[in-house]
Write a protein that holds these residues in place. Structure first.
Motif, PDB file in Angstrom:
ATOM      1  N   TYR A 192      33.544 -15.321  37.316  1.00 53.37           N
ATOM      2  CA  TYR A 192      32.468 -16.232  37.699  1.00 53.37           C
ATOM      3  C   TYR A 192      32.630 -16.597  39.169  1.00 53.37           C
ATOM      4  CZ  TYR A 192      35.498 -20.366  37.722  1.00 53.37           C
ATOM      5  OH  TYR A 192      36.472 -21.287  38.018  1.00 53.37           O
ATOM      6  N   VAL A 193      31.544 -17.078  39.775  1.00 49.73           N
ATOM      7  CA  VAL A 193      31.526 -17.445  41.190  1.00 49.73           C
ATOM      8  C   VAL A 193      31.944 -18.906  41.295  1.00 49.73           C
ATOM      9  CG1 VAL A 193      30.161 -17.557  43.299  1.00 49.73           C
ATOM     10  CG2 VAL A 193      29.679 -15.784  41.596  1.00 49.73           C
ATOM     11  N   ASP A 194      33.148 -19.136  41.792  1.00 51.90           N
ATOM     12  CA  ASP A 194      33.644 -20.499  41.914  1.00 51.90           C
ATOM     13  C   ASP A 194      33.104 -21.182  43.168  1.00 51.90           C
ATOM     14  OD1 ASP A 194      35.559 -22.640  40.999  1.00 51.90           O
ATOM     15  OD2 ASP A 194      36.353 -22.260  43.009  1.00 51.90           O
ATOM     16  N   GLN A 195      33.080 -20.464  44.304  1.00 54.52           N
ATOM     17  CA  GLN A 195      32.582 -21.019  45.564  1.00 54.52           C
ATOM     18  C   GLN A 195      31.786 -19.945  46.283  1.00 54.52           C
ATOM     19  OE1 GLN A 195      35.540 -23.029  48.010  1.00 54.52           O
ATOM     20  NE2 GLN A 195      36.883 -23.247  46.227  1.00 54.52           N
ATOM     21  N   ALA A 196      30.841 -20.393  47.084  1.00 52.02           N
ATOM     22  CA  ALA A 196      30.035 -19.490  47.919  1.00 52.02           C
ATOM     23  C   ALA A 196      29.534 -20.286  49.117  1.00 52.02           C
ATOM     24  CB  ALA A 196      28.861 -18.895  47.134  1.00 52.02           C
ATOM     25  N   TRP A 197      29.811 -19.780  50.304  1.00 49.75           N
ATOM     26  CA  TRP A 197      29.335 -20.450  51.518  1.00 49.75           C
ATOM     27  C   TRP A 197      28.932 -19.394  52.534  1.00 49.75           C
ATOM     28  CZ3 TRP A 197      34.499 -20.444  50.117  1.00 49.75           C
ATOM     29  CH2 TRP A 197      35.379 -19.791  50.981  1.00 49.75           C
ATOM     30  N   VAL A 198      28.192 -19.836  53.543  1.00 45.28           N
ATOM     31  CA  VAL A 198      27.664 -18.940  54.563  1.00 45.28           C
ATOM     32  C   VAL A 198      28.241 -19.344  55.914  1.00 45.28           C
ATOM     33  CG1 VAL A 198      25.532 -18.538  53.302  1.00 45.28           C
ATOM     34  CG2 VAL A 198      25.619 -20.373  54.964  1.00 45.28           C
ATOM     35  N   GLY A 199      28.211 -18.398  56.845  1.00 52.68           N
ATOM     36  CA  GLY A 199      28.725 -18.646  58.189  1.00 52.68           C
ATOM     37  C   GLY A 199      27.906 -17.900  59.220  1.00 52.68           C
ATOM     38  N   LYS A 200      27.807 -18.468  60.416  1.00 50.90           N
ATOM     39  CA  LYS A 200      27.035 -17.849  61.481  1.00 50.90           C
ATOM     40  C   LYS A 200      27.755 -16.630  62.039  1.00 50.90           C
ATOM     41  CE  LYS A 200      24.603 -21.996  63.104  1.00 50.90           C
ATOM     42  NZ  LYS A 200      24.347 -22.873  64.271  1.00 50.90           N
ATOM     43  N   GLY A 201      26.972 -15.638  62.434  1.00 50.62           N
ATOM     44  CA  GLY A 201      27.496 -14.454  63.088  1.00 50.62           C
ATOM     45  C   GLY A 201      26.980 -14.350  64.514  1.00 50.62           C
ATOM     46  N   LEU A 202      27.124 -13.172  65.092  1.00 54.87           N
ATOM     47  CA  LEU A 202      26.653 -12.945  66.451  1.00 54.87           C
ATOM     48  C   LEU A 202      25.133 -12.868  66.489  1.00 54.87           C
ATOM     49  CD1 LEU A 202      29.241 -10.268  67.602  1.00 54.87           C
ATOM     50  CD2 LEU A 202      29.305 -12.729  68.005  1.00 54.87           C
ATOM     51  N   TYR A 203      24.579 -13.183  67.654  1.00 54.97           N
ATOM     52  CA  TYR A 203      23.127 -13.139  67.841  1.00 54.97           C
ATOM     53  C   TYR A 203      22.739 -11.830  68.519  1.00 54.97           C
ATOM     54  CZ  TYR A 203      22.348 -18.020  66.577  1.00 54.97           C
ATOM     55  OH  TYR A 203      22.247 -19.203  65.883  1.00 54.97           O
ATOM     56  N   GLY A 204      21.672 -11.213  68.006  1.00 58.08           N
ATOM     57  CA  GLY A 204      21.080 -10.065  68.682  1.00 58.08           C
ATOM     58  C   GLY A 204      19.909 -10.497  69.542  1.00 58.08           C
ATOM     59  N   LYS A 205      19.564  -9.694  70.506  1.00 56.44           N
ATOM     60  CA  LYS A 205      18.484 -10.023  71.426  1.00 56.44           C
ATOM     61  C   LYS A 205      17.412  -8.951  71.376  1.00 56.44           C
ATOM     62  CE  LYS A 205      21.290 -12.663  74.707  1.00 56.44           C
ATOM     63  NZ  LYS A 205      21.722 -12.823  76.115  1.00 56.44           N
ATOM     64  N   SER A 206      16.167  -9.378  71.420  1.00 53.39           N
ATOM     65  CA  SER A 206      15.025  -8.464  71.450  1.00 53.39           C
ATOM     66  C   SER A 206      13.939  -9.078  72.333  1.00 53.39           C
ATOM     67  CB  SER A 206      14.487  -8.208  70.038  1.00 53.39           C
ATOM     68  OG  SER A 206      14.057  -9.421  69.443  1.00 53.39           O
ATOM     69  N   LEU A 207      13.050  -8.236  72.806  1.00 56.04           N
ATOM     70  CA  LEU A 207      11.992  -8.670  73.714  1.00 56.04           C
ATOM     71  C   LEU A 207      10.751  -9.072  72.930  1.00 56.04           C
ATOM     72  CD1 LEU A 207      12.334  -5.965  76.514  1.00 56.04           C
ATOM     73  CD2 LEU A 207      13.362  -8.243  76.409  1.00 56.04           C
TER      74      LEU A 207
END
Length: 325
Positions: free
Chosen positions: A248-263
């Protein structure tokens, strides 16, 4: 007919002959005097130059003699003596011995390797002495955390960065917490969110990793008797457990990653820069035996709780007999 040639032009032509630029082959410049005869003004024949003719300058000839000729510096490789692709008739003789590839590798020097494996020996000795003293004081007894790590298995799995934001991925992480891995996969399979597909793939990857690396979710052992129980989860939902090794899923969290750039093309020829966020998902998978233990500890704590009793009926002292407002 005499030809008028200024002295300045004559000196310039003489200087060009003695300079080093004369060694560079030049193309012939077409002029009136080169194409036609001076006397006939068009009645003569055009000069035809031989392209294969070599320059007669002694400096150029000396330079060409001293110029090094290209040599083939590539060495032909060979196969090992145990290779099944070795064919003496096709490959020919083997290269001469003494090549760098045929030499035996140097043996490892422990003194040289100690610079990386043991950079501070004095600190290591002090730490080892501290650990020995701690084990003697405890007399070999393990702490509660160490016992739980030996009895229960846990897997921490972090995904790669998804092309989505934290705001969009966080509701999906909260949705799968407390559910079994199979139920969480079903929830992500029928979810309308775009990032649900990536979450589903990571759940399947984490499940396979827990089975292969930790030996989790393999079912009850032979001869083990287990009575199905009904427990309460963290979100106060009742769950029936038939297999103590179910994941079973005891914990789940998210985290920021690198940013990509587009025009981003805008009106009036303007161009803006968009930042495309990426977010990772981290899961902690455990077995149902952990949730059963937490449920039993909670029930035992409730049973040990003392019954609340009101204050005894006695007169109030050290207070006014009237209200103070």
């Amino acid at each position: 007919m005499s030809l008028h040639l200024p002295s300045r032009r004559a000196l310039r032509s003489a200087a060009s002959l003695t300079s080093s630029s004369f060694l560079i082959p030049r193309t012939h410049h077409r002029t009136l005097f080169n194409n036609f005869n001076v006397k006939g003004w068009g009645t003569g024949k055009r000069d035809v130059q031989d392209a294969s003719a070599k320059p007669s300058n002694p400096l150029t000839e000396d330079y060409l003699k001293r110029k090094p000729k290209p040599q083939n510096s590539l060495l032909r490789g060979g196969l090992s003596s145990s290779s099944i692709l070795e064919d003496e008739e096709v490959a020919g003789p083997k290269p001469a011995a003494g090549r760098a590839a045929d030499q035996q590798p140097l043996s490892r020097d422990p003194d040289t390797m100690a610079a990386a494996t043991d950079p501070d020996p004095n600190s290591r000795k002090r730490w080892e002495r501290k650990m020995v003293i701690r084990d003697i004081h405890k007399r070999g007894r393990l702490t509660r955390t160490q016992l739980l790590k030996k009895q229960e298995r846990v897997l921490l799995s972090k995904s790669h960065d998804f092309k989505t934001s934290v705001k969009k991925l966080n509701p999906l992480a909260r949705q799968i917490v407390g559910k079994t891995v199979e139920d969480a996969i079903i929830q992500m399979r029928f979810s309308v969110k775009k990032a649900a597909k990536d979450v589903k793939e990571h759940l399947e990857h984490a499940k396979n990793e827990a089975i292969v690396r930790r030996g989790m979710g393999l079912g009850k052992a032979k001869g083990e008797d287990f009575t199905p129980v009904k427990i309460a989860t963290k979100v106060k939902k009742s769950v029936r457990v038939d297999d103590p090794t179910r994941l079973y899923v005891d914990q789940a969290w998210v985290g920021k990653g690198l940013y990509g750039k587009s025009l981003d093309s805008r009106a009036r020829g303007r161009v803006y820069i968009l930042k495309n966020p990426t977010t990772s998902l981290t899961l902690v998978l455990k077995e149902e035996k952990t949730r059963i233990r937490l449920h039993e500890e909670k029930q035992e704590k409730l049973r040990r709780r003392k019954v609340w009793t009101q204050l005894p009926n006695r007169p109030i002292t050290a207070q006014r007999q009237y209200y103070s407002w």
